[in-house]
Design a protein around this motif. Structure first.
Motif, PDB file in Angstrom:
ATOM      1  N   ARG A  11       1.214   1.103  21.247  1.00  0.00           N
ATOM      2  CA  ARG A  11       1.721   1.325  22.606  1.00  0.00           C
ATOM      3  C   ARG A  11       2.922   0.441  22.934  1.00  0.00           C
ATOM      4  NH1 ARG A  11      -3.358   2.266  22.219  1.00  0.00           N
ATOM      5  NH2 ARG A  11      -3.907   0.065  22.171  1.00  0.00           N
ATOM      6  N   SER A  12       3.279  -0.459  22.034  1.00  0.00           N
ATOM      7  CA  SER A  12       4.505  -1.231  22.226  1.00  0.00           C
ATOM      8  C   SER A  12       5.705  -0.287  22.170  1.00  0.00           C
ATOM      9  CB  SER A  12       4.631  -2.318  21.158  1.00  0.00           C
ATOM     10  OG  SER A  12       3.585  -3.263  21.296  1.00  0.00           O
ATOM     11  N   GLN A  13       6.763  -0.631  22.917  1.00  0.00           N
ATOM     12  CA  GLN A  13       7.838   0.325  23.189  1.00  0.00           C
ATOM     13  C   GLN A  13       8.436   0.942  21.928  1.00  0.00           C
ATOM     14  OE1 GLN A  13       8.696   1.434  26.234  1.00  0.00           O
ATOM     15  NE2 GLN A  13      10.094   2.854  25.255  1.00  0.00           N
ATOM     16  N   LYS A  14       8.808   0.123  20.965  1.00  0.00           N
ATOM     17  CA  LYS A  14       9.471   0.648  19.771  1.00  0.00           C
ATOM     18  C   LYS A  14       8.508   1.364  18.834  1.00  0.00           C
ATOM     19  CE  LYS A  14      13.263  -2.673  19.904  1.00  0.00           C
ATOM     20  NZ  LYS A  14      13.956  -3.802  19.241  1.00  0.00           N
ATOM     21  N   ASN A  15       7.206   1.081  18.971  1.00  0.00           N
ATOM     22  CA  ASN A  15       6.226   1.769  18.135  1.00  0.00           C
ATOM     23  C   ASN A  15       5.855   3.137  18.678  1.00  0.00           C
ATOM     24  OD1 ASN A  15       6.077  -0.349  16.316  1.00  0.00           O
ATOM     25  ND2 ASN A  15       4.392  -1.351  17.377  1.00  0.00           N
ATOM     26  N   LYS A  16       6.186   3.414  19.934  1.00  0.00           N
ATOM     27  CA  LYS A  16       5.847   4.705  20.513  1.00  0.00           C
ATOM     28  C   LYS A  16       6.573   5.857  19.828  1.00  0.00           C
ATOM     29  CE  LYS A  16       4.777   3.000  25.171  1.00  0.00           C
ATOM     30  NZ  LYS A  16       5.200   3.001  26.604  1.00  0.00           N
ATOM     31  N   GLN A  17       7.680   5.546  19.178  1.00  0.00           N
ATOM     32  CA  GLN A  17       8.442   6.580  18.479  1.00  0.00           C
ATOM     33  C   GLN A  17       7.785   6.982  17.164  1.00  0.00           C
ATOM     34  OE1 GLN A  17      12.322   4.855  18.066  1.00  0.00           O
ATOM     35  NE2 GLN A  17      12.604   4.567  20.277  1.00  0.00           N
ATOM     36  N   GLY A  18       6.720   6.305  16.782  1.00  0.00           N
ATOM     37  CA  GLY A  18       6.004   6.643  15.564  1.00  0.00           C
ATOM     38  C   GLY A  18       5.923   5.484  14.602  1.00  0.00           C
ATOM     39  N   LEU A  19       4.908   5.525  13.749  1.00  0.00           N
ATOM     40  CA  LEU A  19       4.650   4.434  12.813  1.00  0.00           C
ATOM     41  C   LEU A  19       4.867   4.851  11.373  1.00  0.00           C
ATOM     42  CD1 LEU A  19       1.347   3.030  14.402  1.00  0.00           C
ATOM     43  CD2 LEU A  19       3.691   2.282  14.826  1.00  0.00           C
ATOM     44  N   ASP A  20       5.547   5.979  11.151  1.00  0.00           N
ATOM     45  CA  ASP A  20       5.704   6.487   9.789  1.00  0.00           C
ATOM     46  C   ASP A  20       6.428   5.490   8.887  1.00  0.00           C
ATOM     47  OD1 ASP A  20       4.414   8.726  10.602  1.00  0.00           O
ATOM     48  OD2 ASP A  20       6.202  10.001  10.746  1.00  0.00           O
ATOM     49  N   ILE A  57      -0.880 -14.869   6.163  1.00  0.00           N
ATOM     50  CA  ILE A  57       0.233 -14.528   7.051  1.00  0.00           C
ATOM     51  C   ILE A  57      -0.216 -13.396   7.959  1.00  0.00           C
ATOM     52  CG2 ILE A  57       2.605 -13.679   7.219  1.00  0.00           C
ATOM     53  CD1 ILE A  57       3.058 -14.756   4.385  1.00  0.00           C
ATOM     54  N   VAL A  58      -0.124 -13.610   9.252  1.00  0.00           N
ATOM     55  CA  VAL A  58      -0.441 -12.571  10.226  1.00  0.00           C
ATOM     56  C   VAL A  58       0.854 -12.130  10.886  1.00  0.00           C
ATOM     57  CG1 VAL A  58      -1.657 -12.006  12.367  1.00  0.00           C
ATOM     58  CG2 VAL A  58      -2.769 -13.445  10.643  1.00  0.00           C
ATOM     59  N   ALA A  59       1.252 -10.888  10.623  1.00  0.00           N
ATOM     60  CA  ALA A  59       2.443 -10.315  11.256  1.00  0.00           C
ATOM     61  C   ALA A  59       2.000  -9.505  12.470  1.00  0.00           C
ATOM     62  CB  ALA A  59       3.205  -9.429  10.269  1.00  0.00           C
ATOM     63  N   ILE A  60       2.748  -9.632  13.546  1.00  0.00           N
ATOM     64  CA  ILE A  60       2.404  -8.974  14.816  1.00  0.00           C
ATOM     65  C   ILE A  60       3.523  -8.008  15.159  1.00  0.00           C
ATOM     66  CG2 ILE A  60       1.768  -9.329  17.232  1.00  0.00           C
ATOM     67  CD1 ILE A  60       1.367 -12.388  16.294  1.00  0.00           C
ATOM     68  N   ALA A  61       3.275  -6.720  14.996  1.00  0.00           N
ATOM     69  CA  ALA A  61       4.265  -5.689  15.296  1.00  0.00           C
ATOM     70  C   ALA A  61       3.997  -5.178  16.706  1.00  0.00           C
ATOM     71  CB  ALA A  61       4.189  -4.549  14.277  1.00  0.00           C
ATOM     72  N   GLY A  62       4.556  -5.881  17.668  1.00  0.00           N
ATOM     73  CA  GLY A  62       4.331  -5.548  19.070  1.00  0.00           C
ATOM     74  C   GLY A  62       5.260  -6.343  19.952  1.00  0.00           C
ATOM     75  N   GLY A  63       4.988  -6.337  21.237  1.00  0.00           N
ATOM     76  CA  GLY A  63       5.785  -7.083  22.191  1.00  0.00           C
ATOM     77  C   GLY A  63       5.180  -8.436  22.502  1.00  0.00           C
ATOM     78  N   ASP A  64       5.733  -9.094  23.520  1.00  0.00           N
ATOM     79  CA  ASP A  64       5.272 -10.432  23.882  1.00  0.00           C
ATOM     80  C   ASP A  64       3.792 -10.445  24.256  1.00  0.00           C
ATOM     81  OD1 ASP A  64       7.801 -11.460  23.461  1.00  0.00           O
ATOM     82  OD2 ASP A  64       8.394 -11.316  25.562  1.00  0.00           O
ATOM     83  N   GLY A  65       3.331  -9.389  24.932  1.00  0.00           N
ATOM     84  CA  GLY A  65       1.925  -9.345  25.331  1.00  0.00           C
ATOM     85  C   GLY A  65       0.989  -9.303  24.144  1.00  0.00           C
TER      86      GLY A  65
END
Length: 330
Positions: A11-20, A57-65
């Motif tokens: 639901r993060s803004q840039k991920n809404k375009q798809g996760l392909d 390593i924990v990568a977080i693909a999302g926004g500040d929240g």
């Protein structure tokens, strides 16, 4: 090289375009594990699973929240005996944390991380930062994050989400449009109250108004402030690369308050946002200093990394920053 676990908020803004593209990248990286959130409430269990798998390593693909929720789970629940490295992938509407201490680029930064050959390369890319701990948010356990804001900052976020974000303007631009428009309109009216400024002036005045706040630094006697803006952070740079804090000294994090009404704010704006450490600003309107502990007695809501909270009635909001986290900047 340490194994990597990726937490993705769809639901993060840039991920809404798809996760392909992200899914394909991770499918080609056998050392990576991928968890797509149904809800941020899933993060504690995901991190516990990552810890059991010895993912370092924990990568977080999302926004500040999403970053804020991850920090709260890591430092509040403590699933790791030794804290993992964090890699923030800027996928949100507002990416203030990623812009300061996250991966450079969007998925390209994650690709560079997955392609790193050995731990020595990771050590050279590691930034260690303090993390804010916030106590006494209404109905919440202690929260962890990087940026706290109150008074007009909270109200500007509400206005930005309602009027600017739906236009899908770039995050930094959206914040600038909102704040510049609000402040510019107020200055053009000479700071007149909404009784003299019409409906638009009334909306502006509701945002640009003062909040009565008592602030106690490191168990010193409390100061009574009438603040237009308050902020506290462990970041080095905020929106648009600004640094609205000065005065060095000791302390794990920085705090700034701008009084209402602010003295000659148009004249001092550039110095306030981008000046050197000694900015020679009027002390009656502009307060900035470091601290290890701050107690804020206030009624106004506030934000922690874009998430919105209210203070627990009858209790001060307590800010400390005893914990540290390791971020990868690649």
């Amino acid at each position: 090289m340490a194994k990597t676990g990726v937490i993705t908020n769809p639901r993060s803004q840039k991920n809404k375009q798809g996760l392909d593209q992200l899914s394909k990248m991770l499918a080609d990286a056998p050392q990576a594990r991928h968890a797509v959130l149904d809800s941020v409430a899933d993060i504690p269990e995901i991190l516990a699973d990552f810890a059991r798998q010895e993912i370092g390593i924990v990568a977080i693909a999302g926004g500040d929240g999403t970053v804020q929720a991850t920090l709260t789970a890591l430092l509040g629940h403590r699933p790791y005996e030794i804290q993992p490295h964090l890699a923030v992938v800027p996928c949100g509407m507002t990416n203030m944390i990623a812009n300061d201490i996250g991966l450079r680029g969007n998925l390209s930064g994650l690709g560079r991380l997955l392609g790193k050959a050995d731990d020595d390369e990771l050590d050279s890319a590691t930034l260690t930062r303090r993390v804010l701990r916030l106590e006494n948010a209404h109905g919440k356990d202690p929260q962890y994050g990087m940026f706290f804001g109150g008074a007009a900052i909270y109200r500007a976020i509400i206005a930005c989400r309602a009027k600017v974000h739906p236009l899908k303007i770039k995050a930094d631009t959206a914040a600038a449009v909102t704040l510049a428009g609000i402040l510019g309109g107020w200055l053009l009216r000479g700071g007149r109250s909404h009784e003299d400024a019409g409906d638009d002036g009334e909306a502006t005045q509701k945002i640009l108004s003062g909040d009565r706040i008592e602030v106690a630094f490191d168990n010193q006697a409390a100061l009574e402030l009438n603040s237009l803006v308050i902020l506290a952070t462990t970041l080095e740079r905020l929106v648009l690369g600004s640094r609205p804090f000065w005065n060095g000294g000791e302390g794990h994090f920085r705090f700034t308050s701008i009084a209402y009404p602010p003295e000659r704010i148009f004249r001092y704006a550039w110095r306030l946002l981008y000046g050197k450490e000694n900015r020679s600003l009027p002390s009656d309107s502009y307060l900035s200093r470091r601290a290890d502990r701050i107690a804020l007695t206030m009624d106004c809501p506030f934000t922690l990394d874009g998430e919105l909270f209210e203070p627990e009635p009858g209790k001060p909001v307590i800010l400390t920053a005893d914990d540290q986290a390791k971020f990868l900047r690649i």
